[in-house]
Structure formats: C-alpha cells, structure tokens
Scaffold this active site. Structure first.
Site, PDB file in Angstrom:
ATOM      1  N   GLU A  80      38.605  45.215  43.722  1.00 58.33           N
ATOM      2  CA  GLU A  80      38.607  44.849  42.311  1.00 58.33           C
ATOM      3  C   GLU A  80      37.309  44.145  41.968  1.00 58.33           C
ATOM      4  O   GLU A  80      36.814  43.318  42.718  1.00 58.33           O
ATOM      5  CB  GLU A  80      39.789  43.925  42.027  1.00 58.33           C
ATOM      6  CG  GLU A  80      39.900  43.541  40.574  1.00 58.33           C
ATOM      7  CD  GLU A  80      41.098  42.651  40.311  1.00 58.33           C
ATOM      8  OE1 GLU A  80      41.378  42.413  39.142  1.00 58.33           O
ATOM      9  OE2 GLU A  80      41.739  42.194  41.281  1.00 58.33           O
ATOM     10  N   SER A 108      40.049  44.256  36.316  1.00 58.66           N
ATOM     11  CA  SER A 108      41.147  43.709  35.520  1.00 58.66           C
ATOM     12  C   SER A 108      40.720  42.330  35.071  1.00 58.66           C
ATOM     13  O   SER A 108      39.631  41.868  35.382  1.00 58.66           O
ATOM     14  CB  SER A 108      42.448  43.636  36.332  1.00 58.66           C
ATOM     15  OG  SER A 108      42.335  42.677  37.358  1.00 58.66           O
TER      16      SER A 108
END
Length: 194
Positions: A80, A108
């Site tokens: 991520e 995110s």
C-alpha cells in the site's frame, strides 16, 4: 499546473483507457482535481526513491509522480502506498500545490489531488507505465476516462523504450532489476501467482 474545470465525477474510475492503462486503473476522484490534469512525469522505481526525492524538495506543483515496480509482481505483494499518499498530501497542504500520483500499486486513506492506482499491466510485466521517462507529459482526462503519455503514441519511441526495458529484464534473469525482493515463501508465491 494545467488543471481544467471542475470534475463532474466523484468516487472511483475503473477500467482504464488510454495508452498508460490499457488493462486497468482506479482513480480517487474528489471533484477538486478538475476534469483534466496535465503535467510532467517524475518517475520513481520504488516508493523509497520517491520519499527520498520528496525530502530533498524534488517534487513541484503540477508534477505527476509515477511510482512503479510496486504492483503484485513487482512489489511483490502489492504494498500500500500509504506513506507516499500521506506525505504528498502533507506537502500539498503545506505549500498549497497540486500534485498527481500514479502507481501500479494500491492506495487508501486520505489524500489530496489526483491519485491513480492499480495501473495495469504493471511495470514488472512490461506495462506502459514502465516506459515513462522523467519529464514526459502525462495527461489524465476524466471526461473520457483516459490516462495518456503522448510521447508513447510515437511508434519509434515506444519501440525503443520497450527494447531498452526488455534488455534490462533479459540481463537480470527475466525480472526487471527494479522489482522488489521476494525473500520469503509467501512473497515468492505472490509473485508467481500475479
């Protein structure tokens, strides 16, 4: 920075189009980035390299930050980009600038500006994101859901860059040298299944 109009879209954009995301892409669209974003590419072959450049002031308003070789096969495991998005968000808020971010990894969390992830095919598989050079113009048009690098429309340029990329892969035993280490059984399994 060249940002045109208010974006009529909000949420996510999938099913990429254009010469940079023929397989897929997902964009975080807040509506504040406008319907068209155009800027020079700042290319990094890892998140760590981008973070180092960010610390040295190497990212400017209007840049489109490209972080590649962080997808499922290249990462491996598709890490991520939380550190990248949070630091770029901080930079944009502190300096009042606009920066785009494009990656073959995932993202995110809170961010500002245009964030595009899951660009596929990923760089480790020879996707067009692998052929972008620093300074190449990147054009994101949300009206038609396209992500383009106009210089790659030139067949000669594309062929030269593809051949150079393939030579690096061939010279490194079939894997681009910028790909992350698969130093555990789980990461090896993830790389093989990607």
């Amino acid at each position: 920075v060249d940002v045109d109009g208010e974006s009529p879209l909000a949420g996510q954009w999938g099913g990429g189009h254009g010469n940079l995301a023929p397989g897929s892409a997902v964009a975080k669209i807040t509506g504040k980035e406008g319907s068209r974003f155009r800027g020079p590419a700042r290319v990094f072959d890892s998140e760590e390299a981008m973070l180092a450049a960010l610390e040295q002031g190497g990212i400017k308003s209007g840049d489109v930050v490209i972080i590649r070789y962080e997808g499922p096969k290249g990462g491996p495991g598709m890490p991520e980009m939380l550190d990248s998005t949070s630091r770029i968000t901080t930079l944009c808020r502190e300096r009042g600038i606009v920066v785009g971010l494009m990656t073959d990894a995932r993202f995110s969390g809170g961010s500002v500006g245009l964030v595009i992830g899951h660009v596929g095919p990923e760089a480790a598989l020879g996707g067009p994101i692998a052929y972008i050079h620093d300074g190449d113009e990147i054009v994101v048009d949300l009206n038609v859901n396209e992500l383009n690098c106009p210089v790659l429309d030139d067949a000669t340029v594309l062929a030269e860059r593809t051949a150079a990329w393939q030579a690096e892969v061939d010279g490194n035993g079939g894997m681009h040298p910028a790909c992350g280490d698969a130093d555990t059984r789980l990461l090896n399994k993830m790389r093989r299944s990607a």
